[in-house]
Design a protein around this motif. Structure first.
Motif, PDB file in Angstrom:
ATOM      1  N   VAL A   1      12.048 -23.219   3.747  1.00 13.07           N
ATOM      2  CA  VAL A   1      12.736 -24.371   3.169  1.00 13.07           C
ATOM      3  C   VAL A   1      12.106 -25.629   3.744  1.00 13.07           C
ATOM      4  CG1 VAL A   1      14.945 -25.550   2.883  1.00 13.07           C
ATOM      5  CG2 VAL A   1      14.873 -23.043   3.011  1.00 13.07           C
ATOM      6  N   LEU A   2      11.645 -26.509   2.866  1.00 15.26           N
ATOM      7  CA  LEU A   2      11.030 -27.742   3.333  1.00 15.26           C
ATOM      8  C   LEU A   2      11.447 -28.899   2.458  1.00 15.26           C
ATOM      9  CD1 LEU A   2       7.377 -27.982   2.063  1.00 15.26           C
ATOM     10  CD2 LEU A   2       8.726 -25.947   1.649  1.00 15.26           C
ATOM     11  N   GLY A   3      11.146 -30.110   2.922  1.00 16.76           N
ATOM     12  CA  GLY A   3      11.459 -31.306   2.172  1.00 16.76           C
ATOM     13  C   GLY A   3      12.723 -31.972   2.651  1.00 16.76           C
ATOM     14  N   PRO A   4      13.222 -32.948   1.892  1.00 14.26           N
ATOM     15  CA  PRO A   4      14.429 -33.679   2.299  1.00 14.26           C
ATOM     16  C   PRO A   4      15.654 -32.767   2.299  1.00 14.26           C
ATOM     17  CG  PRO A   4      13.230 -34.813   0.546  1.00 14.26           C
ATOM     18  CD  PRO A   4      12.656 -33.450   0.640  1.00 14.26           C
ATOM     19  N   GLU A   5      16.594 -33.016   3.177  1.00 13.37           N
ATOM     20  CA  GLU A   5      17.823 -32.229   3.229  1.00 13.37           C
ATOM     21  C   GLU A   5      18.579 -32.300   1.912  1.00 13.37           C
ATOM     22  OE1 GLU A   5      19.186 -30.128   5.052  1.00 13.37           O
ATOM     23  OE2 GLU A   5      18.374 -30.272   7.082  1.00 13.37           O
TER      24      GLU A   5
ATOM     25  N   GLN B   1       4.851 -25.437  10.644  1.00  8.57           N
ATOM     26  CA  GLN B   1       4.921 -26.893  10.456  1.00  8.57           C
ATOM     27  C   GLN B   1       3.537 -27.511  10.498  1.00  8.57           C
ATOM     28  OE1 GLN B   1       7.826 -29.315   9.870  1.00  8.57           O
ATOM     29  NE2 GLN B   1       5.819 -29.864   9.046  1.00  8.57           N
ATOM     30  N   ALA B   2       2.650 -27.042  11.402  1.00  7.54           N
ATOM     31  CA  ALA B   2       1.308 -27.602  11.478  1.00  7.54           C
ATOM     32  C   ALA B   2       0.561 -27.413  10.165  1.00  7.54           C
ATOM     33  CB  ALA B   2       0.538 -26.956  12.630  1.00  7.54           C
ATOM     34  N   VAL B   3       0.682 -26.208   9.574  1.00  3.58           N
ATOM     35  CA  VAL B   3      -0.004 -25.946   8.297  1.00  3.58           C
ATOM     36  C   VAL B   3       0.588 -26.813   7.202  1.00  3.58           C
ATOM     37  CG1 VAL B   3      -0.433 -24.203   6.528  1.00  3.58           C
ATOM     38  CG2 VAL B   3      -0.722 -23.633   8.956  1.00  3.58           C
ATOM     39  N   LEU B   4       1.904 -26.900   7.142  1.00  2.00           N
ATOM     40  CA  LEU B   4       2.536 -27.735   6.112  1.00  2.00           C
ATOM     41  C   LEU B   4       2.143 -29.199   6.262  1.00  2.00           C
ATOM     42  CD1 LEU B   4       6.119 -26.165   6.079  1.00  2.00           C
ATOM     43  CD2 LEU B   4       4.476 -26.171   4.172  1.00  2.00           C
TER      44      LEU B   4
ATOM     45  N   GLU C   1       7.905 -36.501   4.476  1.00  5.32           N
ATOM     46  CA  GLU C   1       9.226 -35.879   4.344  1.00  5.32           C
ATOM     47  C   GLU C   1       9.178 -34.637   3.460  1.00  5.32           C
ATOM     48  OE1 GLU C   1      13.826 -37.346   3.844  1.00  5.32           O
ATOM     49  OE2 GLU C   1      12.292 -38.276   2.568  1.00  5.32           O
ATOM     50  N   ASP C   2       8.366 -34.666   2.391  1.00  3.47           N
ATOM     51  CA  ASP C   2       8.289 -33.510   1.503  1.00  3.47           C
ATOM     52  C   ASP C   2       7.713 -32.286   2.194  1.00  3.47           C
ATOM     53  OD1 ASP C   2       9.429 -34.660  -0.700  1.00  3.47           O
ATOM     54  OD2 ASP C   2       7.542 -35.375  -1.541  1.00  3.47           O
ATOM     55  N   TRP C   3       7.032 -32.490   3.313  1.00  2.64           N
ATOM     56  CA  TRP C   3       6.379 -31.373   4.001  1.00  2.64           C
ATOM     57  C   TRP C   3       7.036 -31.067   5.347  1.00  2.64           C
ATOM     58  CZ3 TRP C   3       3.308 -28.699   0.996  1.00  2.64           C
ATOM     59  CH2 TRP C   3       2.741 -29.354  -0.116  1.00  2.64           C
ATOM     60  N   HIS C   4       8.243 -31.520   5.516  1.00  6.47           N
ATOM     61  CA  HIS C   4       8.976 -31.265   6.770  1.00  6.47           C
ATOM     62  C   HIS C   4       9.664 -29.911   6.697  1.00  6.47           C
ATOM     63  CE1 HIS C   4      11.132 -32.126  10.439  1.00  6.47           C
ATOM     64  NE2 HIS C   4      12.274 -31.811   9.845  1.00  6.47           N
ATOM     65  N   LEU C   5       9.362 -29.030   7.644  1.00  5.46           N
ATOM     66  CA  LEU C   5       9.955 -27.686   7.678  1.00  5.46           C
ATOM     67  C   LEU C   5      11.407 -27.781   8.120  1.00  5.46           C
ATOM     68  CD1 LEU C   5       9.561 -24.573   7.548  1.00  5.46           C
ATOM     69  CD2 LEU C   5       8.943 -24.686   9.983  1.00  5.46           C
ATOM     70  N   ARG C   6      12.302 -27.271   7.265  1.00  3.04           N
ATOM     71  CA  ARG C   6      13.730 -27.277   7.603  1.00  3.04           C
ATOM     72  C   ARG C   6      14.159 -25.942   8.214  1.00  3.04           C
ATOM     73  NH1 ARG C   6      15.307 -32.445   7.928  1.00  3.04           N
ATOM     74  NH2 ARG C   6      14.486 -33.615   6.147  1.00  3.04           N
TER      75      ARG C   6
ATOM     76  N   ARG D   1      17.324 -32.738  -1.031  1.00  2.00           N
ATOM     77  CA  ARG D   1      16.564 -32.164  -2.152  1.00  2.00           C
ATOM     78  C   ARG D   1      15.539 -31.179  -1.603  1.00  2.00           C
ATOM     79  NH1 ARG D   1      11.975 -33.838  -4.368  1.00  2.00           N
ATOM     80  NH2 ARG D   1      12.023 -35.748  -3.128  1.00  2.00           N
ATOM     81  N   PRO D   2      16.008 -30.063  -1.038  1.00  2.00           N
ATOM     82  CA  PRO D   2      15.080 -29.146  -0.380  1.00  2.00           C
ATOM     83  C   PRO D   2      14.263 -28.347  -1.393  1.00  2.00           C
ATOM     84  CG  PRO D   2      17.276 -28.220  -0.358  1.00  2.00           C
ATOM     85  CD  PRO D   2      17.405 -29.601  -0.934  1.00  2.00           C
ATOM     86  N   HIS D   3      13.099 -27.897  -0.926  1.00  2.00           N
ATOM     87  CA  HIS D   3      12.236 -27.019  -1.710  1.00  2.00           C
ATOM     88  C   HIS D   3      12.240 -25.655  -1.038  1.00  2.00           C
ATOM     89  CE1 HIS D   3      10.719 -30.475  -3.924  1.00  2.00           C
ATOM     90  NE2 HIS D   3      10.540 -31.084  -2.757  1.00  2.00           N
ATOM     91  N   ILE D   4      12.386 -24.599  -1.833  1.00  2.00           N
ATOM     92  CA  ILE D   4      12.444 -23.241  -1.288  1.00  2.00           C
ATOM     93  C   ILE D   4      11.234 -22.487  -1.808  1.00  2.00           C
ATOM     94  CG2 ILE D   4      13.764 -21.121  -1.149  1.00  2.00           C
ATOM     95  CD1 ILE D   4      16.260 -22.826  -1.756  1.00  2.00           C
ATOM     96  N   LEU D   5      10.437 -21.972  -0.869  1.00  2.00           N
ATOM     97  CA  LEU D   5       9.220 -21.248  -1.207  1.00  2.00           C
ATOM     98  C   LEU D   5       9.300 -19.849  -0.634  1.00  2.00           C
ATOM     99  CD1 LEU D   5       8.488 -24.404  -0.940  1.00  2.00           C
ATOM    100  CD2 LEU D   5       6.129 -23.632  -0.882  1.00  2.00           C
ATOM    101  N   GLN D   6       8.764 -18.871  -1.374  1.00  2.00           N
ATOM    102  CA  GLN D   6       8.753 -17.489  -0.920  1.00  2.00           C
ATOM    103  C   GLN D   6       7.377 -16.891  -1.165  1.00  2.00           C
ATOM    104  OE1 GLN D   6      12.078 -15.871  -3.172  1.00  2.00           O
ATOM    105  NE2 GLN D   6      13.408 -16.032  -1.361  1.00  2.00           N
TER     106      GLN D   6
END
Length: 591
Positions: free
Chosen positions: A462-466, A542-545, A441-446, A468-473
């Motif tokens: 944006v990835l992770g749970p809806e 998604q494959a890389v994540l 779930e932590d690596w699911h691309l939103r 508690r999302p994680h935002i990466l740039q």
């Protein structure tokens, strides 16, 4: 050794024939086929066929194209007599089909045989008596002259019986039973004596059938016997020479093939070699042998599965799974190297279906026998990457790159070893999905957003749970490079993409895409993952994540829960137009 003593037996004497010609001949057309399933094959069954079963078998033989069918021994049993009467009275015999019946050379039996055939349009009356020394001495207690007298009297009774039914077109057939163990000069002598009664030289249709009633020699010796017989028989041009081989040495098909080269015109046999002891010559095998050499067998075997089913239903006999041409497993490869070769061979034929058939390990196209390509490659613990990849591509439209096929084959092999048997196509797909396609779930691309900044691509992911999302740039030469940079910038995670492959799964703007990635984190154990997306960019990210998440899990070194707290979620697109930002991912590595 007990009684297992080879000195109790003697070698079969070869034929002195320095002028043999058959080894240099080639077969160019099929012989006349005569099915003896309804007589010889039926007699060999523990539970002989009922009339209804015989009718079903007869109809199958007609559909397959047999022009001559031995339908029974009507003087020997009431069911055989009733069956012959039924197909005649119900007009079930097509015009192109000639039925054949068997009888011993005894007057009462011959009379009863003609009674059974009354009203038939055309028929072969087959009369026989044993001629070899063992039976002459041990069974009949007669010399050569006595045995020949039986044959001549039988021929006379057949001729007399046929004269009572002039409305029927009669063909006479004589068999010196156990021909292959009879002295050749005597076999010629007794057949010539029968011909003197029937007079094929004056227009009577005659078949001389030469049986290997008990197969006792190598096939080449039998061929020598046939050629020797044909060379010395007076009036050879007026008769048809037939062979009837049994399979005691497992060589009946080979012996029949060589006999045709040696001069035989006609071959008697059964479907799948059914018959007494080890059985008769297998017509299906010999016919398919011809077919595989580009010779029209004059039999339709395209309904191969139905032939097997009707045969089993009527006889109670099961077709062995390794039976030549028709067995359940004969077009199945479990070996990894075989599977890989078949897969490549089938790919090679695409677009040239009318070319000469040349596919590794498949001597004929299974479809010609009504078999499905799904049966060609099946998976067990002996299978390799080629077979696993073939099943996924064939049944599920998923083409794996070589490196991932190799990785996945180990997964399937482990499952097969645990199952101790074959792994089905459905099980393979389930293993593929569970092993590669479900990210943690932590690596699911939103969501993601891509933009161009000079020569670089900027990515917001944006990835992770809806909840508690994680935002990466990050930034990079392509979308995946930007994602890898975002992981470094946000969490200090260094990921190396070791392998990458992507392709569309359909055509048009709504086509789905698949991406495969192999990634290692912080130089630890690498892991592979597969993702499907609405476009190649979404699938690639998604494959890389997913692969990063699997690598992290393997190393137990890090998780997103140790990263930065979730930031307020920006407004980003669920998907972007594919902007060509992926770059040459098949060759590049990112770190």
């Amino acid at each position: 050794m007990g009684t297992f003593n080879h000195r109790r037996y003697r070698a079969f004497a070869p034929v002195h024939k320095p002028d043999r010609r058959w080894p240099n001949r080639r077969m160019h057309h099929a012989p006349v086929w005569t099915s003896v399933d309804l007589r010889d094959g039926n007699q060999a069954l523990v539970s002989p066929m009922s009339v209804e079963q015989k009718l079903r078998m007869f109809d199958l033989l007609v559909r397959m194209g047999f022009r001559e069918i031995e339908v029974g021994f009507p003087a020997a049993s009431q069911p055989d007599f009733d069956f012959v009467r039924r197909i005649i009275e119900e007009d079930r015999i097509p015009e192109q089909v000639t039925i054949q019946v068997l009888t011993q050379a005894r007057e009462a039996l011959i009379d009863r045989t003609f009674e059974a055939l009354k009203g038939v349009r055309r028929a072969i009356v087959h009369v026989y008596n044993s001629t070899n020394p063992t039976q002459r001495e041990q069974v009949f207690g007669l010399d050569r002259e006595g045995i020949q007298a039986i044959a001549v009297r039988g021929a006379e009774w057949v001729k007399t019986g046929a004269a009572r039914y002039p409305e029927t077109e009669w063909v006479f057939q004589y068999s010196p039973e156990s021909f292959s163990t009879t002295e050749l000069d005597y076999a010629v002598e007794i057949c010539e004596a029968v011909n003197e009664v029937w007079r094929p030289d004056q227009g009577q249709a005659v078949i001389l059938n030469l049986p290997a009633t008990v197969e006792s020699s190598m096939p080449n010796v039998f061929a020598d016997q046939i050629e020797w017989f044909c060379d010395r028989l007076r009036g050879r041009e007026h008769v048809q020479i037939s062979v009837h081989n049994h399979n005691d040495r497992g060589c009946a098909v080979a012996a029949a093939e060589l006999a045709v080269l040696a001069g035989a015109d006609r071959v008697e046999g059964t479907l799948f070699g059914n018959g007494e002891r080890t059985g008769n010559m297998d017509i299906l095998t010999m016919a398919m042998n011809l077919y595989s050499q580009g010779i029209d067998p004059q039999l339709d075997m395209s309904i191969g599965t139905e032939i097997s089913e009707i045969y089993t239903a009527c006889t109670g006999m099961v077709v062995p799974p390794r039976h030549p041409w028709f067995g359940e497993l004969v077009y199945t490869a479990f070996s990894g190297s075989h599977q890989d070769a078949i897969r490549k061979g089938m790919h090679h034929r695409r677009g040239q279906e009318d070319a000469v058939w040349e596919v590794p390990y498949l001597p004929v196209d299974p479809a010609d026998l009504g078999r499905r390509y799904e049966e060609v490659v099946r998976i067990n613990s002996q299978s390799g990457k080629g077979g696993v990849a073939h099943v996924l591509e064939r049944d599920h439209g998923i083409s794996l790159p070589r490196w991932l096929a190799q990785d996945f084959s180990a997964v399937v092999q482990a499952a097969s070893e645990q199952e101790a048997g074959e792994v089905s196509s459905a099980q393979i797909f389930a293993l593929f999905e569970s092993h590669y396609c479900h990210p943690a779930e932590d690596w699911h691309l939103r969501r993601y957003r891509l933009s161009r900044e000079g020569e670089q691509v900027a990515a917001t992911v944006v990835l992770g749970p809806e909840a508690r999302p994680h935002i990466l740039q990050g930034k990079g030469s392509g979308a995946v490079a930007a994602l890898v940079d975002a992981l470094i910038q946000s969490w200090g995670v260094r990921a190396e993409v070791e392998q990458f492959d992507q392709h569309a799964l359909g055509s048009g703007t709504g086509a789905r895409a698949m991406a495969c990635a192999r990634v290692s984190v912080d130089h630890g154990h690498a892991a592979s993952a597969v993702a499907f997306g609405e476009d190649t960019t979404e699938a690639a990210l998604q494959a890389v994540l997913s692969a990063i998440g699997r690598s992290v899990a393997k190393n137990n070194a890090w998780s997103t829960s140790a990263g930065q707290p979730a930031e307020p979620e920006p407004k980003v697109q669920k998907r972007s137009e594919h902007l060509g930002f992926l770059g040459d991912l098949a060759k590049a590595r990112y770190s």
